[in-house]
Design a protein around this motif. Structure first.
Motif, mmCIF file in Angstrom:
data_model
loop_
_atom_site.group_PDB
_atom_site.id
_atom_site.type_symbol
_atom_site.label_atom_id
_atom_site.label_comp_id
_atom_site.label_asym_id
_atom_site.label_seq_id
_atom_site.Cartn_x
_atom_site.Cartn_y
_atom_site.Cartn_z
ATOM 1 N N ALA A 1 0.835 -1.202 0.000
ATOM 2 C CA ALA A 1 0.000 0.000 0.000
ATOM 3 C C ALA A 1 0.858 1.236 0.000
ATOM 4 C CB ALA A 1 -0.912 -0.004 1.223
ATOM 5 N N GLY A 2 2.057 1.133 -0.550
ATOM 6 C CA GLY A 2 3.004 2.239 -0.483
ATOM 7 C C GLY A 2 2.586 3.449 -1.266
ATOM 8 N N ASN A 3 1.856 3.234 -2.382
ATOM 9 C CA ASN A 3 1.483 4.353 -3.227
ATOM 10 C C ASN A 3 -0.012 4.573 -3.161
ATOM 11 O OD1 ASN A 3 4.055 4.847 -4.127
ATOM 12 N ND2 ASN A 3 3.888 3.405 -5.823
ATOM 13 N N ALA A 4 -0.413 5.844 -3.056
ATOM 14 C CA ALA A 4 -1.834 6.150 -3.040
ATOM 15 C C ALA A 4 -2.414 5.933 -4.415
ATOM 16 C CB ALA A 4 -2.055 7.611 -2.599
ATOM 17 N N GLY B 1 -9.031 7.761 -1.847
ATOM 18 C CA GLY B 1 -8.710 7.228 -0.534
ATOM 19 C C GLY B 1 -9.246 5.822 -0.333
ATOM 20 N N ASN B 2 -10.432 5.532 -0.897
ATOM 21 C CA ASN B 2 -11.004 4.208 -0.730
ATOM 22 C C ASN B 2 -10.105 3.138 -1.316
ATOM 23 O OD1 ASN B 2 -13.268 5.188 0.521
ATOM 24 N ND2 ASN B 2 -14.387 5.488 -1.390
ATOM 25 N N ALA B 3 -9.439 3.474 -2.451
ATOM 26 C CA ALA B 3 -8.551 2.507 -3.078
ATOM 27 C C ALA B 3 -7.386 2.179 -2.152
ATOM 28 C CB ALA B 3 -8.030 3.056 -4.413
ATOM 29 N N LYS C 1 -4.289 18.449 -5.196
ATOM 30 C CA LYS C 1 -4.390 17.005 -5.414
ATOM 31 C C LYS C 1 -3.131 16.287 -4.926
ATOM 32 C CE LYS C 1 -4.997 13.554 -9.060
ATOM 33 N NZ LYS C 1 -5.169 13.326 -10.520
ATOM 34 N N ASP C 2 -1.963 16.862 -5.242
ATOM 35 C CA ASP C 2 -0.708 16.252 -4.791
ATOM 36 C C ASP C 2 -0.644 16.190 -3.268
ATOM 37 O OD1 ASP C 2 0.102 15.894 -7.392
ATOM 38 O OD2 ASP C 2 1.395 17.669 -7.454
ATOM 39 N N ALA C 3 -1.097 17.269 -2.605
ATOM 40 C CA ALA C 3 -1.089 17.300 -1.145
ATOM 41 C C ALA C 3 -2.025 16.236 -0.590
ATOM 42 C CB ALA C 3 -1.494 18.686 -0.647
ATOM 43 N N TRP C 4 -3.180 16.083 -1.219
ATOM 44 C CA TRP C 4 -4.130 15.067 -0.765
ATOM 45 C C TRP C 4 -3.542 13.676 -0.935
ATOM 46 C CZ3 TRP C 4 -6.375 10.783 -2.817
ATOM 47 C CH2 TRP C 4 -7.420 10.226 -2.086
ATOM 48 N N MET C 5 -2.903 13.416 -2.074
ATOM 49 C CA MET C 5 -2.318 12.104 -2.323
ATOM 50 C C MET C 5 -1.199 11.804 -1.336
ATOM 51 S SD MET C 5 -2.319 11.810 -6.485
ATOM 52 C CE MET C 5 -1.703 10.126 -6.443
ATOM 53 N N HIS C 6 -0.430 12.834 -0.973
ATOM 54 C CA HIS C 6 0.630 12.655 0.019
ATOM 55 C C HIS C 6 0.018 12.276 1.367
ATOM 56 C CE1 HIS C 6 4.435 13.189 2.066
ATOM 57 N NE2 HIS C 6 3.857 14.017 2.924
ATOM 58 N N GLY C 7 -1.099 12.948 1.714
ATOM 59 C CA GLY C 7 -1.782 12.617 2.956
ATOM 60 C C GLY C 7 -2.344 11.208 2.932
ATOM 61 N N LYS D 1 -1.143 8.710 1.250
ATOM 62 C CA LYS D 1 -0.008 7.782 1.379
ATOM 63 C C LYS D 1 0.401 7.652 2.842
ATOM 64 C CE LYS D 1 4.732 6.948 -0.166
ATOM 65 N NZ LYS D 1 5.233 6.745 1.204
ATOM 66 N N GLN D 2 0.442 8.790 3.552
ATOM 67 C CA GLN D 2 0.794 8.744 4.971
ATOM 68 C C GLN D 2 -0.228 7.919 5.751
ATOM 69 O OE1 GLN D 2 1.126 12.979 5.893
ATOM 70 N NE2 GLN D 2 3.360 12.783 5.990
ATOM 71 N N GLN D 3 -1.516 8.080 5.405
ATOM 72 C CA GLN D 3 -2.556 7.305 6.070
ATOM 73 C C GLN D 3 -2.356 5.818 5.814
ATOM 74 O OE1 GLN D 3 -6.419 7.650 4.327
ATOM 75 N NE2 GLN D 3 -7.500 6.955 6.158
ATOM 76 N N ALA D 4 -2.019 5.467 4.564
ATOM 77 C CA ALA D 4 -1.791 4.065 4.224
ATOM 78 C C ALA D 4 -0.599 3.509 5.000
ATOM 79 C CB ALA D 4 -1.564 3.926 2.721
ATOM 80 N N ASP D 5 0.455 4.309 5.129
ATOM 81 C CA ASP D 5 1.642 3.867 5.871
ATOM 82 C C ASP D 5 1.306 3.605 7.334
ATOM 83 O OD1 ASP D 5 3.160 4.029 3.609
ATOM 84 O OD2 ASP D 5 3.988 6.016 4.049
#
Length: 221
Positions: free
Chosen positions: A41-44, A48-50, A201-207, A209-213
């Protein structure tokens, strides 16, 4: 869906009927060929559901069966077809898929020369000669070579898709005026708006990714 396995077998049986061989192209391949290991799950992903789905290892039985059928059909070398996968997230591929890939080709984001050609192409397609019999042509005001060169610099980091969306935004802005006019101020303001949207969008994707980590760490502890 439930018919995926049957349809995949039909596809490969059809491929075998070609006398000269053929190429099978899978776009956004990571969505179909993602790892069966939910820990990847390293990459968003696209939403978010994905991300949460992958972390929770919720690959459906139908999806798993389809992937297994695909692996069965591509397990040995073939002179009847060639597989080509396109993906923005190749790290999401199942290990068995990675093992089947002989060559990988990376396409970087378009450089200055490529962006200028794309911008010119999409201006022609969406503004000057828009598709559709009843679609209005856009009248540009005070937009010339110098302004286009400025936009080329402003769009550093844009993908081809982002540039196409930018041109569509120019078209939409023009259609919001009387006479479908795109002036210089709107031309540049639309680019700035597009850049802000991409940054959000980039900021959201970074967030994401952090959630997935965090979720992955919790599962492994």
């Amino acid at each position: 869906g439930r018919d995926a396995v049957t349809e995949l077998h039909k596809l490969f049986e059809w491929a075998k009927t070609s006398r000269r061989g053929l190429l099978l192209f899978v776009d956004e391949a990571d969505a179909f060929l993602q790892s069966r290991d939910g820990g990847k799950a390293g990459n968003a992903g696209g939403d978010g559901n994905a991300v949460v789905s992958r972390v929770n290892n919720t690959m459906s039985e139908d999806q798993r069966n389809a992937l297994n059928a695909f692996l069965y059909r591509t397990g040995t070398e073939s002179d009847q077809f060639m597989m080509v996968y396109a993906s923005n997230q190749p790290s999401q591929f199942d290990e068995a898929i990675l093992d089947r890939i002989d060559e990988m080709v990376e396409f970087d984001l378009p450089g200055t020369h490529e962006r200028k050609k794309m911008i010119a192409m999409f201006i022609d397609k969406y503004l000057l000669h828009p598709p559709g019999r009843w679609t209005k042509k856009v009248q540009t005001v005070d937009i010339g070579e110098e302004e286009i060169d400025r936009v080329v610099k402003m769009t550093e980091g844009f993908s081809g898709r982002a540039i196409a969306k930018l041109a569509i935004s120019w078209q939409a802005a023009a259609y919001g005026t009387d006479g479908a006019i795109l002036d210089q101020e709107t031309f540049f303001r639309t680019v700035e708006h597009q850049k802000r949207s991409m940054e959000t969008k980039d900021a959201w994707m970074h967030g994401a990714k952090q959630q997935a980590d965090v979720l992955t760490t919790d599962r492994s502890s």
